[in-house]
Each structure stands twice: as structure tokens, then as C-alpha cells.
Enzyme design. Sequence first.
Site, PDB file in Angstrom:
ATOM      1  N   ASN A   9       0.872  -1.177   0.000  1.00 52.65           N
ATOM      2  CA  ASN A   9       0.000   0.000   0.000  1.00 52.65           C
ATOM      3  C   ASN A   9       0.910   1.229   0.000  1.00 52.65           C
ATOM      4  OD1 ASN A   9      -1.780   2.063   0.464  1.00 52.65           O
ATOM      5  ND2 ASN A   9      -2.262   1.468   2.577  1.00 52.65           N
ATOM      6  N   LYS A  11       0.090   4.272  -0.364  1.00 54.58           N
ATOM      7  CA  LYS A  11      -0.543   5.498   0.169  1.00 54.58           C
ATOM      8  C   LYS A  11      -0.303   6.661  -0.789  1.00 54.58           C
ATOM      9  CE  LYS A  11      -0.164   3.457   4.666  1.00 54.58           C
ATOM     10  NZ  LYS A  11      -0.281   3.601   6.092  1.00 54.58           N
ATOM     11  N   HIS A  96      -9.724   1.188   4.165  1.00 58.94           N
ATOM     12  CA  HIS A  96      -8.485   1.407   4.926  1.00 58.94           C
ATOM     13  C   HIS A  96      -8.759   2.410   6.043  1.00 58.94           C
ATOM     14  CE1 HIS A  96      -4.462   2.741   5.982  1.00 58.94           C
ATOM     15  NE2 HIS A  96      -4.038   1.593   5.507  1.00 58.94           N
ATOM     16  N   GLU A  98      -7.213   4.858   7.108  1.00 57.59           N
ATOM     17  CA  GLU A  98      -6.982   6.268   6.752  1.00 57.59           C
ATOM     18  C   GLU A  98      -8.149   6.816   5.928  1.00 57.59           C
ATOM     19  OE1 GLU A  98      -3.063   5.687   5.140  1.00 57.59           O
ATOM     20  OE2 GLU A  98      -2.317   5.284   7.158  1.00 57.59           O
ATOM     21  N   GLU A 168      -5.779  -4.656  10.442  1.00 56.97           N
ATOM     22  CA  GLU A 168      -4.783  -3.609  10.672  1.00 56.97           C
ATOM     23  C   GLU A 168      -5.144  -2.825  11.936  1.00 56.97           C
ATOM     24  OE1 GLU A 168      -2.563  -2.492   6.826  1.00 56.97           O
ATOM     25  OE2 GLU A 168      -4.343  -1.238   6.941  1.00 56.97           O
ATOM     26  N   GLY A 174       1.977   2.713  10.723  1.00 59.42           N
ATOM     27  CA  GLY A 174       2.926   3.813  10.570  1.00 59.42           C
ATOM     28  C   GLY A 174       3.558   4.274  11.873  1.00 59.42           C
ATOM     29  N   SER A 214       2.919  -1.630  10.468  1.00 59.27           N
ATOM     30  CA  SER A 214       4.367  -1.650  10.727  1.00 59.27           C
ATOM     31  C   SER A 214       5.029  -3.001  10.440  1.00 59.27           C
ATOM     32  CB  SER A 214       4.669  -1.186  12.156  1.00 59.27           C
ATOM     33  OG  SER A 214       4.274   0.158  12.334  1.00 59.27           O
TER      34      SER A 214
END
Length: 252
Positions: A9, A11, A96, A98, A168, A174, A214
Site C-alpha cells: 500500500n 498510500k 483502509h 486512513e 490492521e 505507521g 508496521s
Amino acid sequence: MRRPFVAANWKMYKTPQQATSFIAGFLPLISEQATQVEIAIFPPAIDLPAVVAGVQGSTVGVGAQNMHFADEGAYTGEIAAGMITALGAGYILIGHSERRQYGFETDEMVNRKLLTALRHNLVPVICVGEHLEERNDEQTEAVLHKQTYAALKDIHPEQAAPIVIAYEPIWAIGTGKTATPQMAADAHKFIRNEVAELLGRSVAESMRILYGGSVKPENARELMAQEEIDGALVGGASLDPASFYKIVQAAS
Ligand code: PGA
């Protein structure tokens, strides 16, 4: 029996030129793993043509990070499933964290996007996961239950084969903090049982559940050694060909 799947991914990183040079560096590394591990790259939408062209002739798949649930319409800034497939991309990331956080994507939208993706023969990777406060309040299972049930609403067992779920935990994305392999395996097992309740045990047993948050070359092997973990959704460590390759190796 579940084929390992490792997804990148990207991003909001990389221009089309940078995407092309990643592919040029990555493809020569993966020949041995090419059949054992399913690999897909999710670049920013504007990089999709470059990545599709770059991976041509290889086994590497390509997907979009987001799409609208409508087939077309007055939705400025959005892209549709049919546009993604027309380019030659075959995967879609849905929900996701985000997108849920900054794009205000709801469980209901996740479900509508999943139905659209299946109708267009895109392989959907649905993301679920809890916030740190939810984990601390022992709400992890309640959150995973709600997200999984909402995402899979109105899905029939016979359409479910392409679906991939990515667990996740939001606090691990991150941040450099990874769930321990045991924590991740417990969450995966819980999600798999939820899928079994909804779609039956055999669908649940063949559904890939990836871990994300991560994942790095240093921790990938230990995570992937867990029976319940069928691969990884990798953000930061997927931006460099050598580092992403090491994670693919760990899954093979
Ligand atoms: P990360 O991102 O590997 O950088 O934590 C994972 C993801 O958000 O998919």
C-alpha cells in the site's frame, strides 16, 4: 491451503516516474517467489497506468487504494470500478483506516464498495482494525465484529471466494508498533470465526486474512509463521524494492 498474499500500500507516495523505477528494481528480485506468493501493488490512482505497464508479463497484480461504489456519476474526484478494470488493474483496497478516518468512510460505504467490487470482478481487500483506546478498553472483538458483519452484509457464500480481509490495528499503522504475532493471530482467528458464522466454515477457512501495521523485513517472518496469518498489507516498508522483496520472501 491458503496461498500467501503480500500487498504493497503505497498510500500517497511516488510519482508515475518513481513508480516505474520501483517496478524496474523490484521485478528482477522476485522470480523465485513468483508462483508461491501472490503479490499486488496498490499505488496512488494516478500511478496505476505506469504500474500496470511496468508489471506486464509478470505475476505481480495491481490495485487501486479507493473507488466509489457507484458505477459512474457526478462524483468529482472519485474513480469507478469499471475505470480500474479498464486499465488492467485487478484489486481494490476497501475501508483502509486512513480512508475511514480522513475520508469519512463508513461501514455502510465499505459494504457498498465491496458489492460493487465483486460485481466488477475486482479482488477486494477489506481493512478492519481497532483504535488503541478500543484495545485498552477491551473492545477489540466488538469493533472487529461490527466491522466484519457490516462489510459482509448481503454477501452470499458463493460470491465470497475472492474476498481478502486485512486486519490492521490502527495503533500499529505507521507507528513502528507492531501487534505481537500472538495478538495478531488471536484477532485473525476471531475474524475467521465471524466469517464462518456469516458465510460458513469452508468459506472462512479458505479466506486469506492479512496482517498490516508496521510490517518490516525484521518482523515479517515471525508474523507470517503464525498459522492464522496469510500474508501482509505493507505500507512504509513497501516503498523500497529490496525491503518489500524481503517481506515477500518471508511469506514464501
Ligand atoms: P504501515 O502501513 O506498514 O506503514 O504501518 C500499513 C497500512 O496502512 O496498510
